[in-house]
Design a protein around this motif. Sequence first.
Motif, PDB file in Angstrom:
ATOM      1  N   UNK A  14       0.767  -1.277  -0.092  1.00  0.00           N
ATOM      2  CA  UNK A  14       0.033  -0.034  -0.041  1.00  0.00           C
ATOM      3  C   UNK A  14       1.002   1.081   0.028  1.00  0.00           C
ATOM      4  N   UNK A  15       0.252   2.483  -0.438  1.00  0.00           N
ATOM      5  CA  UNK A  15       1.016   3.664  -0.382  1.00  0.00           C
ATOM      6  C   UNK A  15       0.873   4.204   0.825  1.00  0.00           C
ATOM      7  N   UNK A  16       2.113   4.349   1.547  1.00  0.00           N
ATOM      8  CA  UNK A  16       1.955   5.144   3.013  1.00  0.00           C
ATOM      9  C   UNK A  16       1.701   6.483   2.748  1.00  0.00           C
ATOM     10  N   UNK A  47       4.739   0.865   0.275  1.00  0.00           N
ATOM     11  CA  UNK A  47       5.361   1.162  -1.000  1.00  0.00           C
ATOM     12  C   UNK A  47       5.842   2.432  -0.973  1.00  0.00           C
ATOM     13  N   UNK A  48       7.041   2.229  -1.678  1.00  0.00           N
ATOM     14  CA  UNK A  48       7.891   3.695  -2.082  1.00  0.00           C
ATOM     15  C   UNK A  48       7.148   4.340  -3.364  1.00  0.00           C
ATOM     16  N   UNK A  49       6.295   3.533  -4.131  1.00  0.00           N
ATOM     17  CA  UNK A  49       5.833   4.032  -5.461  1.00  0.00           C
ATOM     18  C   UNK A  49       4.395   4.565  -5.083  1.00  0.00           C
ATOM     19  N   UNK A  50       4.275   6.058  -5.347  1.00  0.00           N
ATOM     20  CA  UNK A  50       3.003   6.577  -5.125  1.00  0.00           C
ATOM     21  C   UNK A  50       1.665   6.012  -5.693  1.00  0.00           C
ATOM     22  N   UNK A  51       0.582   5.775  -4.942  1.00  0.00           N
ATOM     23  CA  UNK A  51      -0.781   5.387  -5.331  1.00  0.00           C
ATOM     24  C   UNK A  51      -0.742   3.829  -5.527  1.00  0.00           C
ATOM     25  N   UNK A  52       0.271   3.268  -5.009  1.00  0.00           N
ATOM     26  CA  UNK A  52       0.245   1.564  -4.986  1.00  0.00           C
ATOM     27  C   UNK A  52      -0.714   0.992  -4.040  1.00  0.00           C
ATOM     28  N   UNK A  65      -4.705  -1.749  -7.746  1.00  0.00           N
ATOM     29  CA  UNK A  65      -5.431  -0.650  -7.876  1.00  0.00           C
ATOM     30  C   UNK A  65      -5.529  -0.297  -9.332  1.00  0.00           C
ATOM     31  N   UNK A  66      -4.539  -0.179  -9.699  1.00  0.00           N
ATOM     32  CA  UNK A  66      -4.143   0.508 -11.050  1.00  0.00           C
ATOM     33  C   UNK A  66      -4.825  -0.217 -12.322  1.00  0.00           C
ATOM     34  N   UNK A  67      -4.531  -1.304 -11.906  1.00  0.00           N
ATOM     35  CA  UNK A  67      -4.986  -2.209 -13.315  1.00  0.00           C
ATOM     36  C   UNK A  67      -6.650  -2.664 -13.194  1.00  0.00           C
ATOM     37  N   UNK A  68      -6.809  -2.831 -12.086  1.00  0.00           N
ATOM     38  CA  UNK A  68      -8.299  -3.269 -11.966  1.00  0.00           C
ATOM     39  C   UNK A  68      -9.193  -2.318 -11.698  1.00  0.00           C
TER      40      UNK A  68
END
Length: 97
Positions: A14-16, A47-52, A65-68
């Motif tokens: 998850x995006x912290x 996650x270090x990747x925003x929005x994950x 989340x992005x794919x689905x």
Amino acid sequence: MTAPVEGPRIEIEYCAGCRWLMRAAWMAQELLSTFEGQLGEVALQPSRVPGTYQVRFDGDLIWCRKRNGGFPEVKALKQRVRDRLDPDMNLGHLDRE
């Protein structure tokens, strides 16, 4: 001390920065309650990747989340975990239309 349950590992990444820890923790609680004694571990991973927001079952991506197109409904997530863990398992009211 009891021995840990052997079973699959679920990872919720998850995006912290987006403050999605509580959502991830709630999903983890739901999975642990439903599949008590069948899952080896449910891990929360910032996650270090925003929005994950991704869910993996033994390393295989079962929700993104992005794919689905958004967050999983708890019903859909439990069904995906069940389909991997024990496809014949009845989830009761969650399996009704």
